[in-house]
Design a protein around this motif. Sequence first.
Motif, PDB file in Angstrom:
ATOM      1  N   LEU A   1       0.826  -1.205   0.000  1.00 35.41           N
ATOM      2  CA  LEU A   1       0.000   0.000   0.000  1.00 35.41           C
ATOM      3  C   LEU A   1       0.860   1.255   0.000  1.00 35.41           C
ATOM      4  O   LEU A   1       0.522   2.245  -0.645  1.00 35.41           O
ATOM      5  CB  LEU A   1      -0.939  -0.003   1.211  1.00 35.41           C
ATOM      6  N   VAL A   2       1.967   1.203   0.722  1.00 32.25           N
ATOM      7  CA  VAL A   2       2.895   2.343   0.727  1.00 32.25           C
ATOM      8  C   VAL A   2       3.477   2.531  -0.662  1.00 32.25           C
ATOM      9  O   VAL A   2       3.580   3.654  -1.162  1.00 32.25           O
ATOM     10  CB  VAL A   2       4.023   2.118   1.759  1.00 32.25           C
ATOM     11  N   ASN A   3       3.856   1.437  -1.302  1.00 32.87           N
ATOM     12  CA  ASN A   3       4.398   1.508  -2.658  1.00 32.87           C
ATOM     13  C   ASN A   3       3.378   2.074  -3.629  1.00 32.87           C
ATOM     14  O   ASN A   3       3.699   2.907  -4.478  1.00 32.87           O
ATOM     15  CB  ASN A   3       4.827   0.117  -3.128  1.00 32.87           C
ATOM     16  N   LEU A   4       2.130   1.620  -3.526  1.00 25.67           N
ATOM     17  CA  LEU A   4       1.073   2.086  -4.411  1.00 25.67           C
ATOM     18  C   LEU A   4       0.839   3.579  -4.225  1.00 25.67           C
ATOM     19  O   LEU A   4       0.651   4.312  -5.199  1.00 25.67           O
ATOM     20  CB  LEU A   4      -0.221   1.312  -4.141  1.00 25.67           C
TER      21      LEU A   4
ATOM     22  N   LEU B   1      -4.485   4.742  -7.259  1.00 22.21           N
ATOM     23  CA  LEU B   1      -4.771   4.227  -5.925  1.00 22.21           C
ATOM     24  C   LEU B   1      -5.971   3.277  -5.954  1.00 22.21           C
ATOM     25  O   LEU B   1      -6.006   2.279  -5.237  1.00 22.21           O
ATOM     26  CB  LEU B   1      -5.045   5.376  -4.957  1.00 22.21           C
ATOM     27  N   ALA B   2      -6.951   3.586  -6.817  1.00 23.69           N
ATOM     28  CA  ALA B   2      -8.165   2.770  -6.879  1.00 23.69           C
ATOM     29  C   ALA B   2      -7.978   1.504  -7.697  1.00 23.69           C
ATOM     30  O   ALA B   2      -8.478   0.438  -7.325  1.00 23.69           O
ATOM     31  CB  ALA B   2      -9.318   3.593  -7.459  1.00 23.69           C
ATOM     32  N   GLY B   3      -7.272   1.605  -8.822  1.00 27.23           N
ATOM     33  CA  GLY B   3      -7.193   0.469  -9.741  1.00 27.23           C
ATOM     34  C   GLY B   3      -5.833  -0.161  -9.903  1.00 27.23           C
ATOM     35  O   GLY B   3      -5.702  -1.185 -10.590  1.00 27.23           O
ATOM     36  N   GLY B   4      -4.815   0.425  -9.279  1.00 19.88           N
ATOM     37  CA  GLY B   4      -3.457  -0.076  -9.476  1.00 19.88           C
ATOM     38  C   GLY B   4      -3.269  -1.528  -9.087  1.00 19.88           C
ATOM     39  O   GLY B   4      -2.551  -2.279  -9.748  1.00 19.88           O
ATOM     40  N   ALA B   5      -3.917  -1.949  -8.009  1.00 18.65           N
ATOM     41  CA  ALA B   5      -3.760  -3.322  -7.539  1.00 18.65           C
ATOM     42  C   ALA B   5      -4.500  -4.330  -8.413  1.00 18.65           C
ATOM     43  O   ALA B   5      -4.256  -5.533  -8.319  1.00 18.65           O
ATOM     44  CB  ALA B   5      -4.258  -3.427  -6.100  1.00 18.65           C
ATOM     45  N   PHE B   6      -5.387  -3.851  -9.280  1.00 20.82           N
ATOM     46  CA  PHE B   6      -6.206  -4.749 -10.088  1.00 20.82           C
ATOM     47  C   PHE B   6      -5.724  -4.809 -11.541  1.00 20.82           C
ATOM     48  O   PHE B   6      -5.330  -5.856 -12.036  1.00 20.82           O
ATOM     49  CB  PHE B   6      -7.666  -4.315 -10.029  1.00 20.82           C
ATOM     50  N   SER B   7      -5.755  -3.669 -12.229  1.00 22.30           N
ATOM     51  CA  SER B   7      -5.349  -3.665 -13.637  1.00 22.30           C
ATOM     52  C   SER B   7      -3.992  -3.008 -13.854  1.00 22.30           C
ATOM     53  O   SER B   7      -3.447  -3.057 -14.956  1.00 22.30           O
ATOM     54  CB  SER B   7      -6.393  -2.928 -14.482  1.00 22.30           C
TER      55      SER B   7
ATOM     56  N   THR C   1      15.267  -3.955 -13.888  1.00 25.51           N
ATOM     57  CA  THR C   1      14.143  -4.269 -14.769  1.00 25.51           C
ATOM     58  C   THR C   1      13.172  -3.096 -14.842  1.00 25.51           C
ATOM     59  O   THR C   1      12.832  -2.494 -13.824  1.00 25.51           O
ATOM     60  CB  THR C   1      13.388  -5.507 -14.252  1.00 25.51           C
ATOM     61  N   THR C   2      12.746  -2.783 -16.063  1.00 28.72           N
ATOM     62  CA  THR C   2      11.671  -1.802 -16.220  1.00 28.72           C
ATOM     63  C   THR C   2      10.372  -2.587 -16.220  1.00 28.72           C
ATOM     64  O   THR C   2      10.016  -3.199 -17.223  1.00 28.72           O
ATOM     65  CB  THR C   2      11.816  -1.016 -17.538  1.00 28.72           C
ATOM     66  N   PRO C   3       9.648  -2.599 -15.100  1.00 30.85           N
ATOM     67  CA  PRO C   3       8.520  -3.523 -14.945  1.00 30.85           C
ATOM     68  C   PRO C   3       7.356  -3.203 -15.873  1.00 30.85           C
ATOM     69  O   PRO C   3       6.837  -2.090 -15.888  1.00 30.85           O
ATOM     70  CB  PRO C   3       8.117  -3.344 -13.479  1.00 30.85           C
ATOM     71  N   ALA C   4       6.965  -4.188 -16.661  1.00 30.58           N
ATOM     72  CA  ALA C   4       5.803  -4.031 -17.532  1.00 30.58           C
ATOM     73  C   ALA C   4       4.536  -4.065 -16.687  1.00 30.58           C
ATOM     74  O   ALA C   4       4.460  -4.770 -15.677  1.00 30.58           O
ATOM     75  CB  ALA C   4       5.768  -5.142 -18.578  1.00 30.58           C
ATOM     76  N   ILE C   5       3.542  -3.288 -17.092  1.00 33.36           N
ATOM     77  CA  ILE C   5       2.262  -3.288 -16.389  1.00 33.36           C
ATOM     78  C   ILE C   5       1.506  -4.559 -16.760  1.00 33.36           C
ATOM     79  O   ILE C   5       1.334  -4.878 -17.934  1.00 33.36           O
ATOM     80  CB  ILE C   5       1.425  -2.051 -16.762  1.00 33.36           C
ATOM     81  N   THR C   6       1.056  -5.301 -15.762  1.00 32.64           N
ATOM     82  CA  THR C   6       0.295  -6.526 -15.994  1.00 32.64           C
ATOM     83  C   THR C   6      -0.905  -6.554 -15.054  1.00 32.64           C
ATOM     84  O   THR C   6      -0.978  -5.781 -14.093  1.00 32.64           O
ATOM     85  CB  THR C   6       1.153  -7.783 -15.759  1.00 32.64           C
ATOM     86  N   LEU C   7      -1.830  -7.442 -15.331  1.00 36.56           N
ATOM     87  CA  LEU C   7      -3.019  -7.580 -14.499  1.00 36.56           C
ATOM     88  C   LEU C   7      -2.651  -8.146 -13.137  1.00 36.56           C
ATOM     89  O   LEU C   7      -1.721  -8.957 -13.016  1.00 36.56           O
ATOM     90  CB  LEU C   7      -4.035  -8.488 -15.180  1.00 36.56           C
ATOM     91  N   GLY C   8      -3.381  -7.714 -12.116  1.00 38.15           N
ATOM     92  CA  GLY C   8      -3.130  -8.208 -10.776  1.00 38.15           C
ATOM     93  C   GLY C   8      -3.516  -9.669 -10.624  1.00 38.15           C
ATOM     94  O   GLY C   8      -4.242 -10.232 -11.443  1.00 38.15           O
TER      95      GLY C   8
END
Length: 248
Positions: free
Chosen positions: A50-53, A183-189, A124-131
Amino acid sequence: MAKIALGNSREILQRDFVDALVVEFICTYLFVFVGVGAVMATDKESGGSLVNLFFVGLAHALVVAVTVSAGLAISGGHINPAVTLGLAMGGHCSIIRLVLYWIDQLIASSLACLCLYYMTGGLTTPAITLGSGVGYLQGLLMEIVLTFSLLFTVYATMVDPKKGSLDGNGPILVGFVVGANILAGGAFSGASMNPARSFGPALVSWDWTDQWVYWVGPLIGGGLAGFVYENFFIVRTHQTLPRDDENY
């Protein structure tokens, strides 16, 4: 009903258009550099998820507000293919400009990620992926809704002639909605809302997992928001054209 402007070849040769491409490149580069850099920093340092997000959301909110403000007067400060499409759907950007902006934004994003990879010693440059546990349809709908809210805010605070007291505060408010959406959707999509933001890290890390979601979702959400706001909420007054006999 808003008309989509196709543009023409003369537009490409105009000095203000060349300036706009340069500024759009710089602003997109800075946005991706800070955004991806923030994610890389949270991966490197220990801390709760949560701190990271929150850290990532805050970094994106700040850099969006700054880069949109920096590019607003020259390129419009799009920094996002979905924003460019959304504005084109409302007739505020020609198709020729849209295509060249997209190329500009993708190259800038890729270069920013390459620089980050080199400057951080090969992190690594982290690619965005689904949670975890999030399916394709769920992620797609999340990206559509989040990007719709982004473009709706862009129109309400920066495009609509009735923006009133919000005039001048658009970039800051757009930055706020980007941060809130993360903050709302980062953990999901992953809350990309931006194909360019997703493309650069995926290219450098060569991780194309779920990449199509971050093109289809934002482009649908952005295009839909531009079409809806322009055609249902913006009221444009129409002046009567002068008659021939009024010229004499």
